[in-house]
Structure formats: structure tokens, C-alpha cells
Design a protein around this motif. Structure first.
Motif, PDB file in Angstrom:
ATOM      1  N   ALA A  72     -31.679 -17.975  28.136  1.00 31.88           N
ATOM      2  CA  ALA A  72     -32.792 -18.879  27.835  1.00 31.88           C
ATOM      3  C   ALA A  72     -32.697 -20.151  28.669  1.00 31.88           C
ATOM      4  O   ALA A  72     -33.708 -20.638  29.205  1.00 31.88           O
ATOM      5  CB  ALA A  72     -32.806 -19.222  26.345  1.00 31.88           C
TER       6      ALA A  72
ATOM      7  N   ASN B  41     -44.811 -16.772  33.852  1.00 31.29           N
ATOM      8  CA  ASN B  41     -43.637 -15.920  34.010  1.00 31.29           C
ATOM      9  C   ASN B  41     -43.438 -15.094  32.747  1.00 31.29           C
ATOM     10  O   ASN B  41     -44.101 -15.294  31.738  1.00 31.29           O
ATOM     11  CB  ASN B  41     -42.398 -16.743  34.345  1.00 31.29           C
ATOM     12  CG  ASN B  41     -41.431 -15.989  35.250  1.00 31.29           C
ATOM     13  OD1 ASN B  41     -41.341 -14.763  35.194  1.00 31.29           O
ATOM     14  ND2 ASN B  41     -40.719 -16.713  36.097  1.00 31.29           N
TER      15      ASN B  41
ATOM     16  N   ALA C 158     -42.049 -13.876  29.431  1.00 31.81           N
ATOM     17  CA  ALA C 158     -41.426 -14.500  28.271  1.00 31.81           C
ATOM     18  C   ALA C 158     -41.029 -13.440  27.257  1.00 31.81           C
ATOM     19  O   ALA C 158     -41.718 -12.424  27.089  1.00 31.81           O
ATOM     20  CB  ALA C 158     -42.384 -15.499  27.627  1.00 31.81           C
TER      21      ALA C 158
ATOM     22  N   ASN D  97     -39.117 -11.415  35.706  1.00 31.70           N
ATOM     23  CA  ASN D  97     -39.235 -12.609  36.534  1.00 31.70           C
ATOM     24  C   ASN D  97     -40.364 -12.476  37.537  1.00 31.70           C
ATOM     25  O   ASN D  97     -40.508 -11.446  38.192  1.00 31.70           O
ATOM     26  CB  ASN D  97     -37.921 -12.876  37.290  1.00 31.70           C
ATOM     27  CG  ASN D  97     -37.972 -14.155  38.091  1.00 31.70           C
ATOM     28  OD1 ASN D  97     -38.236 -15.220  37.545  1.00 31.70           O
ATOM     29  ND2 ASN D  97     -37.729 -14.060  39.389  1.00 31.70           N
TER      30      ASN D  97
ATOM     31  N   LEU E  51     -47.527 -21.105  31.903  1.00 26.60           N
ATOM     32  CA  LEU E  51     -46.657 -22.266  31.762  1.00 26.60           C
ATOM     33  C   LEU E  51     -47.513 -23.512  31.987  1.00 26.60           C
ATOM     34  O   LEU E  51     -48.133 -23.661  33.034  1.00 26.60           O
ATOM     35  CB  LEU E  51     -45.523 -22.197  32.777  1.00 26.60           C
ATOM     36  CG  LEU E  51     -44.633 -20.946  32.663  1.00 26.60           C
ATOM     37  CD1 LEU E  51     -43.689 -20.840  33.846  1.00 26.60           C
ATOM     38  CD2 LEU E  51     -43.858 -20.949  31.348  1.00 26.60           C
TER      39      LEU E  51
ATOM     40  N   TYR F  99     -41.722 -24.859  28.816  1.00 26.87           N
ATOM     41  CA  TYR F  99     -40.876 -23.859  29.470  1.00 26.87           C
ATOM     42  C   TYR F  99     -40.689 -22.689  28.507  1.00 26.87           C
ATOM     43  O   TYR F  99     -40.928 -22.801  27.293  1.00 26.87           O
ATOM     44  CB  TYR F  99     -39.531 -24.464  29.878  1.00 26.87           C
ATOM     45  CG  TYR F  99     -38.820 -25.208  28.760  1.00 26.87           C
ATOM     46  CD1 TYR F  99     -38.002 -24.542  27.841  1.00 26.87           C
ATOM     47  CD2 TYR F  99     -38.970 -26.587  28.615  1.00 26.87           C
ATOM     48  CE1 TYR F  99     -37.364 -25.221  26.817  1.00 26.87           C
ATOM     49  CE2 TYR F  99     -38.333 -27.275  27.588  1.00 26.87           C
ATOM     50  CZ  TYR F  99     -37.529 -26.588  26.697  1.00 26.87           C
ATOM     51  OH  TYR F  99     -36.905 -27.262  25.670  1.00 26.87           O
ATOM     52  N   ARG F 100     -40.249 -21.557  29.047  1.00 28.00           N
ATOM     53  CA  ARG F 100     -40.055 -20.371  28.205  1.00 28.00           C
ATOM     54  C   ARG F 100     -38.897 -20.559  27.233  1.00 28.00           C
ATOM     55  O   ARG F 100     -37.902 -21.206  27.557  1.00 28.00           O
ATOM     56  CB  ARG F 100     -39.800 -19.142  29.078  1.00 28.00           C
ATOM     57  CG  ARG F 100     -41.022 -18.648  29.823  1.00 28.00           C
ATOM     58  CD  ARG F 100     -40.660 -17.547  30.807  1.00 28.00           C
ATOM     59  NE  ARG F 100     -39.852 -18.071  31.916  1.00 28.00           N
ATOM     60  CZ  ARG F 100     -39.209 -17.309  32.794  1.00 28.00           C
ATOM     61  NH1 ARG F 100     -39.235 -15.997  32.672  1.00 28.00           N
ATOM     62  NH2 ARG F 100     -38.531 -17.868  33.779  1.00 28.00           N
TER      63      ARG F 100
ATOM     64  N   ASP G 235     -38.162 -22.226  35.352  1.00 21.66           N
ATOM     65  CA  ASP G 235     -39.508 -22.733  35.088  1.00 21.66           C
ATOM     66  C   ASP G 235     -39.678 -24.151  35.631  1.00 21.66           C
ATOM     67  O   ASP G 235     -40.720 -24.482  36.219  1.00 21.66           O
ATOM     68  CB  ASP G 235     -39.808 -22.703  33.590  1.00 21.66           C
ATOM     69  CG  ASP G 235     -39.968 -21.292  33.053  1.00 21.66           C
ATOM     70  OD1 ASP G 235     -40.113 -20.352  33.857  1.00 21.66           O
ATOM     71  OD2 ASP G 235     -39.931 -21.128  31.815  1.00 21.66           O
TER      72      ASP G 235
ATOM     73  N   ARG H 193     -33.697 -19.215  32.295  1.00 22.77           N
ATOM     74  CA  ARG H 193     -35.147 -19.058  32.457  1.00 22.77           C
ATOM     75  C   ARG H 193     -35.848 -20.420  32.497  1.00 22.77           C
ATOM     76  O   ARG H 193     -36.773 -20.641  33.284  1.00 22.77           O
ATOM     77  CB  ARG H 193     -35.729 -18.202  31.335  1.00 22.77           C
ATOM     78  CG  ARG H 193     -35.404 -16.725  31.435  1.00 22.77           C
ATOM     79  CD  ARG H 193     -36.271 -15.912  30.478  1.00 22.77           C
ATOM     80  NE  ARG H 193     -36.076 -16.325  29.099  1.00 22.77           N
ATOM     81  CZ  ARG H 193     -35.156 -15.810  28.282  1.00 22.77           C
ATOM     82  NH1 ARG H 193     -34.334 -14.865  28.722  1.00 22.77           N
ATOM     83  NH2 ARG H 193     -35.053 -16.236  27.034  1.00 22.77           N
TER      84      ARG H 193
ATOM     85  N   GLN I  76     -46.546 -15.158  30.402  1.00 22.18           N
ATOM     86  CA  GLN I  76     -46.935 -16.364  29.660  1.00 22.18           C
ATOM     87  C   GLN I  76     -47.344 -17.454  30.645  1.00 22.18           C
ATOM     88  O   GLN I  76     -46.623 -17.746  31.588  1.00 22.18           O
ATOM     89  CB  GLN I  76     -45.761 -16.863  28.810  1.00 22.18           C
ATOM     90  CG  GLN I  76     -45.982 -18.220  28.157  1.00 22.18           C
ATOM     91  CD  GLN I  76     -44.736 -18.749  27.481  1.00 22.18           C
ATOM     92  OE1 GLN I  76     -43.988 -17.996  26.856  1.00 22.18           O
ATOM     93  NE2 GLN I  76     -44.491 -20.046  27.591  1.00 22.18           N
TER      94      GLN I  76
ATOM     95  N   PRO J 226     -41.087  -8.068  27.175  1.00 22.47           N
ATOM     96  CA  PRO J 226     -41.522  -9.366  27.701  1.00 22.47           C
ATOM     97  C   PRO J 226     -42.969  -9.294  28.182  1.00 22.47           C
ATOM     98  O   PRO J 226     -43.439  -8.256  28.639  1.00 22.47           O
ATOM     99  CB  PRO J 226     -40.560  -9.618  28.861  1.00 22.47           C
ATOM    100  CG  PRO J 226     -39.350  -8.794  28.562  1.00 22.47           C
ATOM    101  CD  PRO J 226     -39.875  -7.573  27.864  1.00 22.47           C
TER     102      PRO J 226
END
Length: 231
Positions: free
Chosen positions: A112, A11, A13, A209, A26, A91-92, A119, A115, A24, A21
Motif C-alpha cells: 500500500a 491506476n 486499486a 499498475n 486519482l 492516493y490508492r 501515485d 502504490r 480508479q 483490482p
């Protein structure tokens, strides 16, 4: 038995040094009782979340902030020894704790948390998908899933369970009271589904997203908070 660096999704980041962004991967490490010792094929799953203030250690000055934290590794080993499957999840992270503007600090922190919750839901869907379509490689019972977190991870675990209605994003504590565009709009929620996605992770702006593993449930049966907060 530990399976390291499993990619459960990807997703968008935040960059911690500026810039747009970026996607990234996960990842998670999955701990299981050894099949050479115990051949049980359906075990409860515990998703394990590390602490770290939504910042990497180099930013926060803390020795923690990774799925490789010694406390996380030990917790996962203890769960596996007791017959569970434990997934230590990345997680982000990323927010603006040093901003001089209160709304920027509050808004970026709440985003944060949001998000990270999305995740964890991605991870839940991934594990259900693996059971359904890939011969259940981690030997889970997807009717018995819990989320367990230390510190910041506990914050996420509670949010996973109790931030469960989109209308809750409009509670006064989530609404910006300041008039300082363009980052946030006065009178609007810091959590904007049109950008970040809704509480199940669908929708949003593709620059912020990416929804994955559609068709599988986000639902969990239990959450456990060790030293975390609730927004």
C-alpha cells in the motif's frame, strides 16, 4: 482559488470487499493564490497528503482519511496564502490489517505504501506535463516541488525521498520469511516490480499498475513529514 476534483491519473486499486483490482481515477484539489490579487505565474508547488492508515474511515474507524480532511484543507489554504500552490491529493489505499498472518499484514501494508508513492510520482509528472503542454494552468514552478504529509501522508513523503533504489526492496525487512503461498513467496520481496512496477512506476503487470505521463520527471526538491513513520 480552489480547483476541485482534478483527475491527475488513474491506476489499479484493490477492492476492499473482495474481487479483482479495478481502475480508479486519482484526484486532487488545487489551491492557488487568486490571480485577481497576485498574477505571479511560477510558484513553488507543495503536494499535500492526508493521513488515514491506508484505509477509508468506514474501515479504520477514524474521522480522517481524505483530501477533504479539515487539517488538509487548512494546510492547503495556509500554503496558498503564503504564495505557494498546494495540491491535496488522493492516493490508492487498501491492505489487510485484520489478517491473522503476520506476513500478510506486513506485505499488504508495504505494498500500500509503495502504490501510494507511485501515485505521488504520477502527480508530479502530471503537473510537469500540464506546465509544458497546457499553458501551466496552476501557475507552478516545476523546479521547486515539495511533498508534505500528515501521519500516513508523512510516511509516503519520506518513502518518496528515501526509498529511491530498487535494490532497497530486497532489504531483509522487505523479504517474506514465511512459507505460505500463493499470496507471497518465501524468500522474495513483498514489493515485486514485475507486478507493481519499478520505483519510477514503469513496468509491472497491467492488472496491478498503469504508468502515465511518461517523459516527465518524478523528482522533488523537499519532503516534509508531520507525524508519519518510515518503513
Amino acid at each position: 482559488t480552489v480547483t476541485n476534483d482534478v483527475i491527475y491519473g488513474a491506476n489499479m486499486a484493490l477492492s476492499l470487499t473482495g474481487g479483482n483490482p479495478a481502475l480508479q481515477d486519482l484526484k486532487m484539489d488545487v489551491y492557488q493564490p487568486s490571480q485577481s490579487v497576485d498574477t505571479e505565474q511560477n510558484r513553488p508547488l507543495i503536494i499535500v497528503l492526508h493521513t488515514g492508515n491506508f484505509l477509508p474511515p468506514i474501515f479504520s474507524g477514524s474521522p480522517t482519511g481524505s483530501r477533504k480532511d479539515s487539517s488538509i484543507v487548512q494546510a492547503c489554504r495556509e500554503f496558498a496564502k503564503r504564495g505557494y500552490v498546494a495540491a491535496a491529493v488522493t492516493y490508492r489505499i487498501g491492505w489487510a490489517p485484520t489478517s491473522g498472518e503476520e506476513d500478510v499484514r506486513r506485505g499488504t501494508l508495504l505494498q500500500a505504501v509503495y502504490r501510494a508513492i507511485l501515485d505521488v510520482k504520477t502527480c508530479v509528472r502530471f503537473m510537469r506535463k500540464e506546465k509544458a503542454t497546457n499553458s501551466n494552468p496552476y501557475k507552478i514552478d516545476d523546479t521547486k516541488i515539495a511533498v508534505y504529509g500528515h501521519g500516513t501522508g508523512g510516511y509516503i513523503a519520506l518513502g518518496m525521498a528515501y526509498l529511491d533504489k530498487q535494490s532497497e526492496m530486497e532489504l531483509p525487512k522487505f523479504v517474506n520469511q514465511y512459507n505460505d503461498p500463493p499470496l507471497f513467496v518465501q524468500g522474495q520481496s513483498y514489493i515485486t516490480p514485475s507486478l507493481l512496477g519499478n520505483i519510477d512506476g514503469t513496468g509491472g503487470n497491467a492488472a496491478f499498475n498503469v504508468y502515465q505521463h511518461g517523459g516527465y520527471s518524478n523528482a522533488v526538491n523537499m519532503v516534509m513529514n508531520v507525524g508519519g513513520a518510515l518503513a
